[in-house]
Design a protein around this motif. Sequence first.
Motif, PDB file in Angstrom:
ATOM      1  N   ARG A  38       7.794  -3.793   0.987  1.00 34.04           N
ATOM      2  CA  ARG A  38       6.626  -4.678   1.067  1.00 34.04           C
ATOM      3  C   ARG A  38       5.464  -4.013   1.796  1.00 34.04           C
ATOM      4  O   ARG A  38       4.317  -4.033   1.325  1.00 34.04           O
ATOM      5  N   LEU A  39       5.752  -3.403   2.941  1.00 33.01           N
ATOM      6  CA  LEU A  39       4.699  -2.765   3.713  1.00 33.01           C
ATOM      7  C   LEU A  39       4.064  -1.608   2.955  1.00 33.01           C
ATOM      8  O   LEU A  39       2.842  -1.409   3.001  1.00 33.01           O
ATOM      9  N   GLY A  40       4.877  -0.834   2.251  1.00 39.96           N
ATOM     10  CA  GLY A  40       4.355   0.278   1.473  1.00 39.96           C
ATOM     11  C   GLY A  40       3.428  -0.180   0.370  1.00 39.96           C
ATOM     12  O   GLY A  40       2.336   0.370   0.177  1.00 39.96           O
ATOM     13  N   VAL A  41       3.849  -1.211  -0.355  1.00 40.86           N
ATOM     14  CA  VAL A  41       3.022  -1.744  -1.435  1.00 40.86           C
ATOM     15  C   VAL A  41       1.727  -2.322  -0.871  1.00 40.86           C
ATOM     16  O   VAL A  41       0.636  -2.114  -1.422  1.00 40.86           O
ATOM     17  N   GLU A  42       1.816  -3.045   0.249  1.00 44.87           N
ATOM     18  CA  GLU A  42       0.629  -3.642   0.860  1.00 44.87           C
ATOM     19  C   GLU A  42      -0.385  -2.580   1.290  1.00 44.87           C
ATOM     20  O   GLU A  42      -1.598  -2.750   1.085  1.00 44.87           O
ATOM     21  N   GLN A  43       0.097  -1.496   1.878  1.00 46.08           N
ATOM     22  CA  GLN A  43      -0.817  -0.451   2.322  1.00 46.08           C
ATOM     23  C   GLN A  43      -1.501   0.240   1.144  1.00 46.08           C
ATOM     24  O   GLN A  43      -2.698   0.526   1.186  1.00 46.08           O
ATOM     25  N   ALA A  44      -0.750   0.499   0.094  1.00 42.98           N
ATOM     26  CA  ALA A  44      -1.345   1.122  -1.092  1.00 42.98           C
ATOM     27  C   ALA A  44      -2.378   0.201  -1.725  1.00 42.98           C
ATOM     28  O   ALA A  44      -3.466   0.635  -2.123  1.00 42.98           O
ATOM     29  N   GLU A  45      -2.066  -1.086  -1.814  1.00 41.13           N
ATOM     30  CA  GLU A  45      -3.005  -2.038  -2.406  1.00 41.13           C
ATOM     31  C   GLU A  45      -4.250  -2.209  -1.536  1.00 41.13           C
ATOM     32  O   GLU A  45      -5.360  -2.345  -2.056  1.00 41.13           O
ATOM     33  N   HIS A  46      -4.068  -2.203  -0.220  1.00 40.77           N
ATOM     34  CA  HIS A  46      -5.207  -2.316   0.690  1.00 40.77           C
ATOM     35  C   HIS A  46      -6.175  -1.154   0.474  1.00 40.77           C
ATOM     36  O   HIS A  46      -7.403  -1.341   0.398  1.00 40.77           O
ATOM     37  N   ALA A  47      -5.639   0.051   0.373  1.00 37.48           N
ATOM     38  CA  ALA A  47      -6.481   1.226   0.158  1.00 37.48           C
ATOM     39  C   ALA A  47      -7.164   1.176  -1.199  1.00 37.48           C
ATOM     40  O   ALA A  47      -8.348   1.520  -1.321  1.00 37.48           O
ATOM     41  N   THR A  65      -8.707   3.970   3.852  1.00 34.20           N
ATOM     42  CA  THR A  65      -7.768   4.618   2.933  1.00 34.20           C
ATOM     43  C   THR A  65      -6.963   5.684   3.646  1.00 34.20           C
ATOM     44  O   THR A  65      -5.740   5.784   3.472  1.00 34.20           O
ATOM     45  N   ARG A  66      -7.616   6.487   4.448  1.00 25.30           N
ATOM     46  CA  ARG A  66      -6.905   7.536   5.176  1.00 25.30           C
ATOM     47  C   ARG A  66      -5.928   6.939   6.191  1.00 25.30           C
ATOM     48  O   ARG A  66      -4.822   7.452   6.389  1.00 25.30           O
ATOM     49  N   LYS A  67      -6.312   5.837   6.827  1.00 22.27           N
ATOM     50  CA  LYS A  67      -5.398   5.150   7.740  1.00 22.27           C
ATOM     51  C   LYS A  67      -4.176   4.628   6.989  1.00 22.27           C
ATOM     52  O   LYS A  67      -3.041   4.736   7.462  1.00 22.27           O
ATOM     53  N   ASP A  97      -1.959  15.597   0.200  1.00 25.66           N
ATOM     54  CA  ASP A  97      -2.971  16.280  -0.604  1.00 25.66           C
ATOM     55  C   ASP A  97      -4.111  15.337  -0.978  1.00 25.66           C
ATOM     56  O   ASP A  97      -5.277  15.747  -1.027  1.00 25.66           O
ATOM     57  N   ALA A  98      -3.788  14.078  -1.239  1.00 24.32           N
ATOM     58  CA  ALA A  98      -4.836  13.106  -1.565  1.00 24.32           C
ATOM     59  C   ALA A  98      -5.738  12.858  -0.366  1.00 24.32           C
ATOM     60  O   ALA A  98      -6.962  12.782  -0.489  1.00 24.32           O
ATOM     61  N   ALA A  99      -5.145  12.736   0.816  1.00 30.38           N
ATOM     62  CA  ALA A  99      -5.936  12.499   2.024  1.00 30.38           C
ATOM     63  C   ALA A  99      -6.886  13.655   2.296  1.00 30.38           C
ATOM     64  O   ALA A  99      -8.019  13.456   2.767  1.00 30.38           O
TER      65      ALA A  99
END
Length: 341
Positions: A38-47, A65-67, A97-99
């Motif tokens: 859940r936390l992983g999906v939330e962080q990706a969606e937030h960015a 996004t970087r955070k 690499d994306a960051a």
Amino acid sequence: MSGVQRHLDVSRIRYLPAVTGDGFELTPGEPLGAGLRRLGVEQAEHALRGLAGDAEDIDHAVHETRKAMKRLRAILRLVRSEIGERAYKYENRSLRDAARLLAGVRDGAVAVETVTNLAARFEGSLPVDVFDDLAERLDRRALQIRNRVLFESDSVDQVASTLERTRIRFAAWPVEPGEPAVYGKPIKDRFGSIRSGLIGTYGRGRTEMKRAYTRPTATHFHLWRKRVKYLRHQMEILNPLWPEVVGGTAIVLDELGHILGEEHDLAALLGLLTVDQQLCPDPVERSLFAALAQHRRSELQAVARVLGMRVYTEKPDRFASRMGAYWESTRLSLEVGFDVE
């Protein structure tokens, strides 16, 4: 009160709220695998929401996004042994690499802030406009980098594409032993799933701290700072285990991260001025800035050592065992219906 004295008064930290990370934490009783997914999906969606927003907010979106990507990488480090080395390395490298595609934007803006903050810190003992020309040159440089990265390249699209694929893969993490393993291995609901990750993050931070003060280079302090940030995010995740203690540790790590961040920004700008002296062509002003920056770095390193000794006082195994005891006591309290509030 001097800056060092202000920072050394760390007793004030105990009075700050224990909950940290803007909701980046497990909920009481939530299975570990489901919570981290859940936390992983939330962080990706937030960015992704930030990058898809208005162009006027793009600088803030880049920062957020970087955070978010740092938080995602903290999750990966927490369950590295559980998801498998192959999945960990792929996901970590992809996010790293994306960051980096966006790093220049933040670094350019921070350089301007670093000069402004240093001038403000020594206000009263310096001419009012002593670093104005330097700040203006850095501001023009930051604008050029910003335009090149955000509007003259496809960097934002590349990052968004990486985050979308990351979101899909996180959403596919199996969380139960019997669940079809579309991607990765199941994350078992037990402390053993994160023990190794905690030992690794904490242990590397402890090692990097020792190295930074044995061989005090900008690189060593920067490496320590990165480990501090990862541990901070992991403590945020585990905050419900004991908010007053685990959340308090996250707050101290956050403060430590800010101190090491300022130290790094000063070191980075000193390096930039060494490479490109035309940013500050006046040798007297350049020498003055270097002297003040080095003085401030020494202050920050001293303060960081105090906080670091408090965080990294235990050996990694003992630190993990203590967190494991909090885990077990939390699970027991849920079983017996004990509400610590």
